[in-house]
Scaffold this motif. Structure first.
Motif, mmCIF file in Angstrom:
data_model
loop_
_atom_site.group_PDB
_atom_site.id
_atom_site.type_symbol
_atom_site.label_atom_id
_atom_site.label_comp_id
_atom_site.label_asym_id
_atom_site.label_seq_id
_atom_site.Cartn_x
_atom_site.Cartn_y
_atom_site.Cartn_z
ATOM 1 N N PRO A 25 47.182 57.865 37.435
ATOM 2 C CA PRO A 25 47.719 57.848 36.069
ATOM 3 C C PRO A 25 47.990 56.447 35.526
ATOM 4 O O PRO A 25 48.053 56.260 34.304
ATOM 5 C CB PRO A 25 49.028 58.641 36.200
ATOM 6 N N TYR A 26 48.156 55.472 36.401
ATOM 7 C CA TYR A 26 48.497 54.113 35.977
ATOM 8 C C TYR A 26 47.324 53.141 36.122
ATOM 9 O O TYR A 26 47.453 51.964 35.786
ATOM 10 C CB TYR A 26 49.682 53.586 36.800
ATOM 11 N N ASP A 27 46.200 53.606 36.631
ATOM 12 C CA ASP A 27 45.060 52.721 36.891
ATOM 13 C C ASP A 27 43.776 53.428 36.471
ATOM 14 O O ASP A 27 43.173 54.168 37.245
ATOM 15 C CB ASP A 27 45.012 52.361 38.378
ATOM 16 N N SER A 28 43.353 53.191 35.235
ATOM 17 C CA SER A 28 42.177 53.879 34.707
ATOM 18 C C SER A 28 40.883 53.433 35.378
ATOM 19 O O SER A 28 39.873 54.138 35.329
ATOM 20 C CB SER A 28 42.070 53.633 33.195
ATOM 21 N N ALA A 29 40.910 52.252 36.014
ATOM 22 C CA ALA A 29 39.691 51.739 36.656
ATOM 23 C C ALA A 29 39.517 52.266 38.080
ATOM 24 O O ALA A 29 38.466 52.031 38.696
ATOM 25 C CB ALA A 29 39.729 50.212 36.681
ATOM 26 N N LEU A 30 40.496 52.986 38.596
ATOM 27 C CA LEU A 30 40.452 53.401 39.997
ATOM 28 C C LEU A 30 39.244 54.286 40.303
ATOM 29 O O LEU A 30 38.483 54.017 41.243
ATOM 30 C CB LEU A 30 41.747 54.128 40.375
ATOM 31 N N LEU A 31 39.053 55.359 39.524
ATOM 32 C CA LEU A 31 37.960 56.291 39.803
ATOM 33 C C LEU A 31 36.582 55.636 39.676
ATOM 34 O O LEU A 31 35.746 55.780 40.585
ATOM 35 C CB LEU A 31 38.061 57.515 38.894
ATOM 36 N N PRO A 32 36.311 54.893 38.588
ATOM 37 C CA PRO A 32 35.005 54.218 38.510
ATOM 38 C C PRO A 32 34.755 53.264 39.672
ATOM 39 O O PRO A 32 33.632 53.192 40.192
ATOM 40 C CB PRO A 32 35.091 53.446 37.182
ATOM 41 N N LEU A 33 35.788 52.568 40.103
ATOM 42 C CA LEU A 33 35.624 51.641 41.227
ATOM 43 C C LEU A 33 35.356 52.393 42.527
ATOM 44 O O LEU A 33 34.519 51.977 43.339
ATOM 45 C CB LEU A 33 36.873 50.769 41.379
ATOM 46 N N MET A 34 36.054 53.507 42.724
ATOM 47 C CA MET A 34 35.866 54.273 43.956
ATOM 48 C C MET A 34 34.502 54.969 43.991
ATOM 49 O O MET A 34 34.010 55.311 45.064
ATOM 50 C CB MET A 34 36.997 55.300 44.118
ATOM 51 N N ILE A 35 33.910 55.194 42.815
ATOM 52 C CA ILE A 35 32.545 55.729 42.769
ATOM 53 C C ILE A 35 31.540 54.591 42.952
ATOM 54 O O ILE A 35 30.533 54.723 43.653
ATOM 55 C CB ILE A 35 32.289 56.451 41.434
ATOM 56 N N GLY A 36 31.832 53.454 42.324
ATOM 57 C CA GLY A 36 30.910 52.321 42.356
ATOM 58 C C GLY A 36 30.746 51.701 43.728
ATOM 59 O O GLY A 36 29.628 51.304 44.104
ATOM 60 N N VAL A 37 31.833 51.618 44.496
ATOM 61 C CA VAL A 37 31.754 50.997 45.823
ATOM 62 C C VAL A 37 30.769 51.728 46.737
ATOM 63 O O VAL A 37 29.876 51.104 47.316
ATOM 64 C CB VAL A 37 33.160 50.913 46.468
ATOM 65 N N LEU A 74 38.803 53.084 51.080
ATOM 66 C CA LEU A 74 40.167 53.122 51.600
ATOM 67 C C LEU A 74 40.887 51.811 51.341
ATOM 68 O O LEU A 74 42.060 51.789 50.959
ATOM 69 C CB LEU A 74 40.148 53.427 53.104
ATOM 70 N N PHE A 75 40.185 50.705 51.555
ATOM 71 C CA PHE A 75 40.766 49.387 51.296
ATOM 72 C C PHE A 75 41.091 49.234 49.813
ATOM 73 O O PHE A 75 42.174 48.769 49.441
ATOM 74 C CB PHE A 75 39.788 48.296 51.741
ATOM 75 N N LEU A 76 40.164 49.652 48.960
ATOM 76 C CA LEU A 76 40.362 49.575 47.512
ATOM 77 C C LEU A 76 41.562 50.405 47.075
ATOM 78 O O LEU A 76 42.417 49.946 46.313
ATOM 79 C CB LEU A 76 39.098 50.048 46.801
ATOM 80 N N LEU A 77 41.636 51.643 47.576
ATOM 81 C CA LEU A 77 42.735 52.536 47.200
ATOM 82 C C LEU A 77 44.077 51.969 47.641
ATOM 83 O O LEU A 77 45.066 52.018 46.894
ATOM 84 C CB LEU A 77 42.512 53.919 47.815
ATOM 85 N N THR A 78 44.125 51.429 48.864
ATOM 86 C CA THR A 78 45.379 50.859 49.365
ATOM 87 C C THR A 78 45.855 49.714 48.485
ATOM 88 O O THR A 78 47.040 49.631 48.130
ATOM 89 C CB THR A 78 45.197 50.365 50.807
#
Length: 240
Positions: A25-37, A74-78
């Motif tokens: 909810p606070y990081d709109s770039a999270l999902l695109p980054l987790m797909i892109g990696v 996992l590293f990105l999410l952390t």
């Protein structure tokens, strides 16, 4: 009378889901980054396998790519989780302790404050590490509490460097999001650079025991955002 059942330990995938739900909810770039990696990593692995010109090499390259993609996510999410949690801690009394305890090596911060203003206007936590003793001071009027604590510590832990850090967004204060960096700098400023400088592990433990024997303020933490309930276990996220 029914016995209290022990709390079930969360599984690694539950921790990952918990961290994602907290951060999204606070990081709109999270999902695109987790797909892109994974797309980039696995794609690079496939290309490398094709260039080697062997079916076996391609299979191994894909397997390696998938593993690296998972680790990368996992590293990105952390990291993104910590960033959001730190931002939410800004202005919350006691937030500095959560951030300081996220430092993985070299420092150990106690849960209980060493000084608390009875009106809840200030609180001081302490940690012991390679750079000596660090005091985390929050709130208005924290400086007078720090002065009193330092006077006590110079008697209990003579010769150990005591460094106060005033946490906040005002003049001469350190924002919560940059607190880990400020704590890591303490060692170089107090004892210089180099692996051999600073307090050794056995020396740190002696200091901790002395400070614990000295005691501190035993008051409940103020209410507010509680990211500790959402903090994932990093070992669990790695599947240990």
């Amino acid at each position: 009378m029914a016995k209290n059942e022990p709390e079930k330990k969360q599984r690694w995938y539950q921790l990952i889901a918990q961290a994602y739900k907290f951060t999204k909810p606070y990081d709109s770039a999270l999902l695109p980054l987790m797909i892109g990696v994974p797309v980039i990593v696995i794609g690079a692995a496939v290309v490398a396998g094709l260039l080697l010109g062997s079916t076996v090499a391609l299979v191994y390259a894909i397997i390696l790519g998938v593993l690296l993609a998972v680790l990368g996510d996992l590293f990105l999410l952390t990291r993104r989780f910590e960033k959001v949690a730190f931002e939410r801690m800004e202005g919350q009394m006691g937030g500095s302790l959560y951030v300081a305890q996220s430092i993985r090596r070299g420092w150990q911060f106690e849960d209980d404050p060493i000084a608390v203003d009875q009106r809840g206007a200030a609180i001081v936590f302490y940690g012991v590490g390679v750079g000596g003793i660090v005091l985390l001071a929050e709130g208005t009027g924290a400086r007078k509490h720090v002065d009193k604590v330092k006077a006590r510590l110079t008697k209990v832990a003579s010769g150990v460097k005591v460094t106060p850090i005033y946490v906040g967004t005002g003049d001469g204060q350190v924002p919560v999001k940059t607190l880990p960096k400020a704590i890591r700098k303490v060692k170089a400023e107090a004892y210089g650079r180099g692996l051999s400088s600073g307090l050794k592990k056995d020396e740190q433990e002696v200091v901790r025991q002395r400070l614990r024997a000295m005691g501190g303020a035993q008051l409940p933490m103020p209410k507010g955002v509680d990211p500790l309930r959402a903090r994932p276990d990093r070992k669990g996220m790695r599947g240990r």
